[in-house]
Motif scaffolding. Structure first.
Motif, short mmCIF file in Angstrom:
data_model
loop_
_atom_site.label_atom_id
_atom_site.label_comp_id
_atom_site.label_asym_id
_atom_site.label_seq_id
_atom_site.Cartn_x
_atom_site.Cartn_y
_atom_site.Cartn_z
N PRO A 162 1.94 -10.06 5.53
CA PRO A 162 1.30 -9.09 6.44
C PRO A 162 0.81 -7.77 5.80
O PRO A 162 -0.13 -7.04 6.23
CB PRO A 162 2.30 -9.17 7.46
CG PRO A 162 3.10 -10.11 7.39
CD PRO A 162 3.30 -10.67 5.86
N ASP A 163 1.50 -7.46 4.64
CA ASP A 163 1.11 -6.33 4.04
C ASP A 163 -0.47 -6.19 3.22
O ASP A 163 -0.96 -5.22 3.44
CB ASP A 163 1.98 -5.90 2.96
CG ASP A 163 3.34 -5.31 3.45
OD1 ASP A 163 3.39 -4.73 4.94
OD2 ASP A 163 4.20 -5.15 3.04
N GLU A 164 -0.92 -7.47 3.12
CA GLU A 164 -2.23 -7.40 2.63
C GLU A 164 -3.45 -7.66 3.72
O GLU A 164 -4.59 -7.43 3.23
CB GLU A 164 -2.13 -8.83 1.59
CG GLU A 164 -1.71 -8.40 0.34
CD GLU A 164 -1.92 -9.52 -0.67
OE1 GLU A 164 -2.83 -10.55 -0.16
OE2 GLU A 164 -1.12 -9.58 -1.73
N GLU A 165 -3.13 -7.88 4.91
CA GLU A 165 -3.98 -8.23 5.77
C GLU A 165 -4.69 -7.18 6.32
O GLU A 165 -4.33 -6.02 5.89
CB GLU A 165 -3.42 -9.19 6.82
CG GLU A 165 -2.46 -8.54 7.70
CD GLU A 165 -1.73 -9.56 8.56
OE1 GLU A 165 -1.70 -10.87 8.42
OE2 GLU A 165 -0.91 -9.05 9.52
N SER A 166 -5.92 -7.48 7.05
CA SER A 166 -6.64 -6.11 7.80
C SER A 166 -5.65 -5.38 8.32
O SER A 166 -4.69 -5.72 8.97
CB SER A 166 -7.75 -6.85 8.65
OG SER A 166 -8.66 -7.69 7.91
N PHE A 167 -6.09 -4.19 8.36
CA PHE A 167 -5.38 -2.89 9.07
C PHE A 167 -3.93 -2.47 8.41
O PHE A 167 -3.66 -1.33 8.50
CB PHE A 167 -5.34 -3.22 10.42
CG PHE A 167 -6.48 -3.57 11.15
CD1 PHE A 167 -7.55 -2.71 11.10
CD2 PHE A 167 -6.75 -4.80 11.74
CE1 PHE A 167 -8.67 -3.18 11.62
CE2 PHE A 167 -7.86 -5.10 12.37
CZ PHE A 167 -8.99 -4.49 12.46
N SER A 168 -3.20 -3.52 7.69
CA SER A 168 -1.94 -3.13 7.49
C SER A 168 -1.95 -1.91 6.32
O SER A 168 -0.94 -1.08 6.34
CB SER A 168 -0.97 -4.37 6.76
OG SER A 168 -0.74 -5.03 7.90
N ASN A 169 -3.25 -2.00 5.50
CA ASN A 169 -3.18 -0.91 4.58
C ASN A 169 -4.21 0.16 4.82
O ASN A 169 -4.70 1.01 4.11
CB ASN A 169 -3.58 -1.49 3.05
CG ASN A 169 -4.81 -2.20 3.14
OD1 ASN A 169 -5.38 -2.50 4.20
ND2 ASN A 169 -5.09 -2.68 1.83
N GLY A 170 -4.49 0.01 6.29
CA GLY A 170 -5.67 0.85 6.88
C GLY A 170 -7.17 0.32 6.58
O GLY A 170 -7.86 1.26 6.68
N LEU A 171 -7.06 -0.92 5.67
CA LEU A 171 -8.51 -1.24 5.53
C LEU A 171 -8.74 -2.68 6.08
O LEU A 171 -7.77 -3.29 6.22
CB LEU A 171 -8.71 -1.48 3.82
CG LEU A 171 -8.56 -0.20 3.11
CD1 LEU A 171 -8.58 -0.49 1.43
CD2 LEU A 171 -9.72 0.84 3.50
N LEU A 172 -9.98 -3.16 6.06
CA LEU A 172 -10.43 -4.21 6.49
C LEU A 172 -10.07 -5.33 5.22
O LEU A 172 -9.97 -4.97 4.14
CB LEU A 172 -11.74 -4.80 6.88
CG LEU A 172 -12.36 -3.64 7.83
CD1 LEU A 172 -13.70 -3.89 8.33
CD2 LEU A 172 -11.31 -3.99 9.14
N GLU A 173 -9.68 -6.52 5.42
CA GLU A 173 -9.31 -7.57 4.39
C GLU A 173 -10.42 -7.95 3.73
O GLU A 173 -11.48 -8.29 4.03
CB GLU A 173 -8.50 -8.74 4.94
CG GLU A 173 -7.71 -9.38 3.82
CD GLU A 173 -6.91 -10.69 4.69
OE1 GLU A 173 -6.22 -11.28 3.86
OE2 GLU A 173 -7.33 -11.04 5.72
#
Ligand code: ADE
Length: 228
Positions: A162-173
């Motif tokens: 889940p940390d890599e997917e869209s929104f989790s880092n504030g960016l789209l995947e």
């Protein structure tokens, strides 16, 4: 995690959530759903749950006394949510927060809405799934529940981080590719996978993916970059 639903259509639950990943997690006891019919708490012989709005206007309003009785039939309510287009936007951050709760009680409205007094009396938090209007809160509840359940420990296998997917880092995947490395589409166009992904250079792949994420976010959702 326990979801308690107040709805006129309890048969809609678990609905789509009874399938695939969320369905398996439900069977495995990682979450549960108890949907009760608000109409069962109407006291007149017609089982009335709504009435005309004070002040006039179109549509019907769900009665506060009936909703209150339905709400209090749950021994404990936990965090109380009313699905509404007027609510706080549902974001991945809010989903993360909700996934830490033990119990969520979700009120799904129909008609024009519910009497404001019951929302005030029980401190319902209003949550919206987007700037459009649905005919009722049930499908909005499905969306909130799906996004929440997949963050519960043990629900997703190791294949998803889940940390890599869209929104989790504030960016789209970033975009994904799989075999075949060379693919000719039905129009006859040869489409290959970006070379970097088959290079075996993990550092360069990570760098490329991050740049793709940034470019996509800049092009499609610049508002997300303003928030970082
Ligand atoms: N009920 C109707 N429309 C809705 C929306 N956009 N979000 C949440 N609940 C709703």
């Amino acid at each position: 995690m326990k979801f308690q639903l107040l709805t006129l259509f309890p048969e809609l639950f678990p609905g789509p959530l009874g399938h695939s990943i969320t369905g398996r997690a439900l069977t495995n006891g990682l979450w549960s759903v108890d949907a009760i019919n608000i109409r069962d708490f109407a006291t007149d012989k017609h089982k009335t749950v709504d009435d005309v709005p004070f002040g006039g206007g179109a549509g019907m309003v769900m009665k506060p006394d009936v909703i209150e009785r339905a709400l209090l039939s749950f021994p404990a309510q936990g965090r109380k949510i009313y699905m509404s287009p007027r609510g706080t936007p549902l974001t991945q951050n809010l989903v993360k927060e909700l996934s830490k709760e033990e119990t969520l009680t979700i009120l799904c409205g129909r008609y024009e809405g519910v009497d404001q007094r019951v929302l005030d009396a029980y401190d319902f938090e209003e949550i919206s799934i987007g700037d459009y209007v649905l005919t009722g809160g049930e499908m909005a509840a499905h969306i909130l529940m799906d996004a929440t359940v997949r963050l519960l420990p043990g629900v997703l296998g190791n294949e998803t981080t889940p940390d890599e997917e869209s929104f989790s880092n504030g960016l789209l995947e970033y975009p994904h590719y799989t075999r075949p490395a060379q693919w000719v589409d039905a129009f006859g166009a040869e489409r290959s996978v970006p070379d970097i992904l088959t290079s075996g250079h993990h550092g360069k792949v990570a760098e490329w993916r991050h740049q793709q994420s940034l470019d996509l976010t800049k092009a499609r959702r610049p508002d997300l970059l303003d928030k970082k």
